[in-house]
Design a protein around this motif. Structure first.
Motif, PDB file in Angstrom:
ATOM      1  N   GLU A 108     -17.351  15.221  -1.339  1.00  0.00           N
ATOM      2  CA  GLU A 108     -18.007  13.920  -1.493  1.00  0.00           C
ATOM      3  C   GLU A 108     -17.346  13.133  -2.621  1.00  0.00           C
ATOM      4  N   THR A 109     -16.948  11.897  -2.320  1.00  0.00           N
ATOM      5  CA  THR A 109     -16.276  11.051  -3.301  1.00  0.00           C
ATOM      6  C   THR A 109     -16.901   9.669  -3.315  1.00  0.00           C
ATOM      7  N   SER A 110     -16.605   8.922  -4.358  1.00  0.00           N
ATOM      8  CA  SER A 110     -16.893   7.490  -4.420  1.00  0.00           C
ATOM      9  C   SER A 110     -15.549   6.772  -4.392  1.00  0.00           C
ATOM     10  N   CYS A 111     -15.552   5.452  -4.253  1.00  0.00           N
ATOM     11  CA  CYS A 111     -14.256   4.760  -4.190  1.00  0.00           C
ATOM     12  C   CYS A 111     -14.446   3.271  -4.420  1.00  0.00           C
ATOM     13  N   TYR A 112     -13.327   2.565  -4.436  1.00  0.00           N
ATOM     14  CA  TYR A 112     -13.327   1.103  -4.416  1.00  0.00           C
ATOM     15  C   TYR A 112     -12.596   0.681  -3.145  1.00  0.00           C
ATOM     16  N   ALA A 113     -13.264  -0.100  -2.321  1.00  0.00           N
ATOM     17  CA  ALA A 113     -12.690  -0.568  -1.058  1.00  0.00           C
ATOM     18  C   ALA A 113     -12.419  -2.056  -1.157  1.00  0.00           C
ATOM     19  N   PRO A 114     -11.146  -2.466  -1.255  1.00  0.00           N
ATOM     20  CA  PRO A 114     -10.847  -3.899  -1.357  1.00  0.00           C
ATOM     21  C   PRO A 114     -11.078  -4.610  -0.032  1.00  0.00           C
ATOM     22  N   ALA A 115     -11.304  -5.902  -0.120  1.00  0.00           N
ATOM     23  CA  ALA A 115     -11.550  -6.706   1.077  1.00  0.00           C
ATOM     24  C   ALA A 115     -10.314  -6.729   1.974  1.00  0.00           C
ATOM     25  N   GLY A 116     -10.569  -6.831   3.261  1.00  0.00           N
ATOM     26  CA  GLY A 116      -9.476  -6.991   4.208  1.00  0.00           C
ATOM     27  C   GLY A 116      -9.189  -5.772   5.045  1.00  0.00           C
ATOM     28  N   GLY A 117      -9.726  -4.607   4.650  1.00  0.00           N
ATOM     29  CA  GLY A 117      -9.523  -3.399   5.425  1.00  0.00           C
ATOM     30  C   GLY A 117     -10.765  -3.077   6.233  1.00  0.00           C
ATOM     31  N   VAL A 118     -11.488  -2.062   5.753  1.00  0.00           N
ATOM     32  CA  VAL A 118     -12.709  -1.639   6.445  1.00  0.00           C
ATOM     33  C   VAL A 118     -13.914  -2.462   6.024  1.00  0.00           C
ATOM     34  N   THR A 119     -13.740  -3.357   5.054  1.00  0.00           N
ATOM     35  CA  THR A 119     -14.849  -4.189   4.574  1.00  0.00           C
ATOM     36  C   THR A 119     -14.359  -5.615   4.358  1.00  0.00           C
ATOM     37  N   PRO A 120     -15.169  -6.611   4.690  1.00  0.00           N
ATOM     38  CA  PRO A 120     -14.748  -8.006   4.496  1.00  0.00           C
ATOM     39  C   PRO A 120     -14.850  -8.476   3.047  1.00  0.00           C
ATOM     40  N   VAL A 121     -15.451  -7.656   2.162  1.00  0.00           N
ATOM     41  CA  VAL A 121     -15.634  -8.037   0.757  1.00  0.00           C
ATOM     42  C   VAL A 121     -15.114  -6.912  -0.135  1.00  0.00           C
ATOM     43  N   ASN A 122     -14.813  -7.245  -1.393  1.00  0.00           N
ATOM     44  CA  ASN A 122     -14.470  -6.208  -2.370  1.00  0.00           C
ATOM     45  C   ASN A 122     -15.728  -5.408  -2.678  1.00  0.00           C
ATOM     46  N   ARG A 123     -15.646  -4.084  -2.455  1.00  0.00           N
ATOM     47  CA  ARG A 123     -16.864  -3.294  -2.599  1.00  0.00           C
ATOM     48  C   ARG A 123     -16.610  -2.025  -3.413  1.00  0.00           C
ATOM     49  N   VAL A 124     -17.362  -1.870  -4.510  1.00  0.00           N
ATOM     50  CA  VAL A 124     -17.422  -0.609  -5.245  1.00  0.00           C
ATOM     51  C   VAL A 124     -18.426   0.273  -4.508  1.00  0.00           C
ATOM     52  N   VAL A 125     -17.979   1.461  -4.131  1.00  0.00           N
ATOM     53  CA  VAL A 125     -18.795   2.335  -3.287  1.00  0.00           C
ATOM     54  C   VAL A 125     -19.224   3.560  -4.090  1.00  0.00           C
ATOM     55  N   PHE A 126     -20.500   3.637  -4.442  1.00  0.00           N
ATOM     56  CA  PHE A 126     -21.057   4.813  -5.115  1.00  0.00           C
ATOM     57  C   PHE A 126     -21.649   5.745  -4.061  1.00  0.00           C
ATOM     58  N   ASN A 127     -21.149   6.960  -4.031  1.00  0.00           N
ATOM     59  CA  ASN A 127     -21.653   7.956  -3.088  1.00  0.00           C
ATOM     60  C   ASN A 127     -23.025   8.438  -3.552  1.00  0.00           C
TER      61      ASN A 127
ATOM     62  N   ARG B  73     -17.689   7.781   4.009  1.00  0.00           N
ATOM     63  CA  ARG B  73     -16.526   8.291   4.745  1.00  0.00           C
ATOM     64  C   ARG B  73     -15.865   7.192   5.569  1.00  0.00           C
ATOM     65  N   ASN B  74     -16.664   6.255   6.056  1.00  0.00           N
ATOM     66  CA  ASN B  74     -16.094   5.128   6.790  1.00  0.00           C
ATOM     67  C   ASN B  74     -15.342   4.179   5.863  1.00  0.00           C
ATOM     68  N   LEU B  75     -15.861   4.014   4.640  1.00  0.00           N
ATOM     69  CA  LEU B  75     -15.265   3.065   3.697  1.00  0.00           C
ATOM     70  C   LEU B  75     -14.137   3.675   2.863  1.00  0.00           C
ATOM     71  N   CYS B  76     -14.263   4.950   2.522  1.00  0.00           N
ATOM     72  CA  CYS B  76     -13.323   5.587   1.594  1.00  0.00           C
ATOM     73  C   CYS B  76     -12.400   6.596   2.267  1.00  0.00           C
ATOM     74  N   GLY B  77     -12.704   6.993   3.492  1.00  0.00           N
ATOM     75  CA  GLY B  77     -11.934   8.060   4.127  1.00  0.00           C
ATOM     76  C   GLY B  77     -12.517   9.421   3.783  1.00  0.00           C
ATOM     77  N   TYR B  78     -11.976  10.450   4.452  1.00  0.00           N
ATOM     78  CA  TYR B  78     -12.488  11.809   4.213  1.00  0.00           C
ATOM     79  C   TYR B  78     -11.354  12.824   4.374  1.00  0.00           C
ATOM     80  N   ASP B  79     -10.182  12.452   3.867  1.00  0.00           N
ATOM     81  CA  ASP B  79      -9.037  13.366   3.940  1.00  0.00           C
ATOM     82  C   ASP B  79      -9.300  14.622   3.123  1.00  0.00           C
ATOM     83  N   ILE B  80      -9.903  14.449   1.946  1.00  0.00           N
ATOM     84  CA  ILE B  80     -10.291  15.577   1.107  1.00  0.00           C
ATOM     85  C   ILE B  80     -11.751  15.866   1.403  1.00  0.00           C
ATOM     86  N   LYS B  81     -12.048  17.065   1.835  1.00  0.00           N
ATOM     87  CA  LYS B  81     -13.382  17.371   2.360  1.00  0.00           C
ATOM     88  C   LYS B  81     -14.403  17.626   1.253  1.00  0.00           C
TER      89      LYS B  81
END
Length: 340
Positions: free
Chosen positions: A225-244, A215-223
């Motif tokens: 459970e999701t997975s996502c891809y978080a590119p570097a520069g926002g909530v993470t300093p590295v490009n991160r594939v996030v598996f829930n 939820r910190n990396l991908c958000g939680y606008d839609i209530k």
């Protein structure tokens, strides 16, 4: 002149030598043209005719039929070769497979973009085993490397897990990531190269993550459970594939009863984002869902409203139009809004 009289036998007083020679040459010309002169002659046999022909032309008479046979054989052989070439080349001459269109009228089943209870239910996490809900928020790299697979731009990736996750076979997790991305039906079979590393330069990190950290990396606008891809520069300093982790343990309604296949879908979909792919919102020709469709939310085609068939691979075997037409997300084409 009376029939049967031969002018060449007339006396010298009535025909000169030159005239007699002219008559002889004229008769010879008519005879060579195939016309008989004088009283009808008895038809000669084929053998006799051939004997005369052979006597006149010698060895050339025998060469003609031989040449005729050789010519016919050559023509037949040429025709067979032509048929063979056409047969061998026919598959390459066929029109290519149909391709999913990149332009279509979108269908929105959720009025004014509102999400109703049935959609929430379809995207809800299925029942199943317990899982770690909250981890430490930090990650560690699982040791291991792989050879380069595929050809094209090289992506180097590491496999990581959030600290604090319990009761997960991490060796099985890492092996499934590597074997999936190395499969020719995955991205490495079509224009890119991939290599697992555990140190050095890295293009993206593949991370198994608890729900609260997701939820910190991908958000939680839609209530849900999701997975996502978080590119570097926002909530993470590295490009991160996030598996829930919740989805890794429970799966989704689209793959109910087939958790192993859903995990393959997770890997291909989220890593597809890391390699620059957007979402796809319509079925492939033949009915399969493109891997970049948000299959966790639903399988409804935005263009036709029909339900696609769940599919975990970017390039499923013998499927036309793969990997599918990709478009930016809108309120009208989001699979969560369309629902099942």
């Amino acid at each position: 002149m009376p029939a049967g009289k031969d002018p060449t036998r007339q006396g010298a007083s009535t025909m000169t030598r030159e005239e007699r020679d002219d008559v002889v040459r004229a008769r010879q010309g008519v005879r060579h043209a195939g016309v008989t002169f004088g009283p009808p002659q008895r038809r000669r046999s084929v053998a006799a005719s051939w004997h005369d022909f052979a006597a006149r032309y010698g060895w050339r008479a025998y060469a003609v039929p031989v040449l005729l046979v050789v010519t016919i054989a050559a023509l037949l052989s040429s025709n067979e070769v032509r048929k063979h070439v056409i047969t061998r080349s026919a598959p390459h001459q066929k029109a290519g497979p149909p391709v999913a269109s990149a332009s279509f009228t979108l269908k929105n089943d959720a009025a004014a973009g509102r999400i109703n209870d049935s959609v929430l239910k379809a995207a809800a996490l299925p029942a199943g085993p317990v899982y770690t809900v909250k981890g430490a928020g930090t990650f560690h790299v699982l040791k291991g490397t792989s050879p380069v697979v595929g050809k094209g731009h090289l992506y180097r990736y590491s496999i990581e897990v959030e600290n604090g996750i319990k009761d997960v076979d991490l060796t099985q997790y890492a092996n499934l990531v590597v074997t999936t991305l190395s499969d020719p039906r995955s991205w490495s079979g079509h224009g890119v190269a991939l290599k697992r590393v555990d140190s050095g330069p890295i293009d993206f990190r593949v991370s198994l993550t608890t729900s609260m950290t997701v939820r910190n990396l991908c958000g939680y606008d839609i209530k849900v459970e999701t997975s996502c891809y978080a590119p570097a520069g926002g909530v993470t300093p590295v490009n991160r594939v996030v598996f829930n982790l919740a989805r890794w343990v429970r799966g989704s309604a689209a793959y109910v009863g087939d958790l192993a296949t859903y995990r393959i879908y997770m890997i291909n979909h989220e890593d597809g984002h890391a390699m620059g792919h957007q979402h796809a919102h319509q079925c492939l020709p033949g009915g399969l869902a493109p891997v970049m469709m948000q299959q966790t939310f639903g399988l409804r085609s935005a263009s036709t409203g029909k339900i696609c068939e769940a599919n975990p691979w970017p390039y499923p075997a013998a499927s036309a139009g793969a990997p599918g037409a990709e478009q930016p997300d809108t309120a009208a084409n989001n699979e969560f809004g369309l629902g099942d």
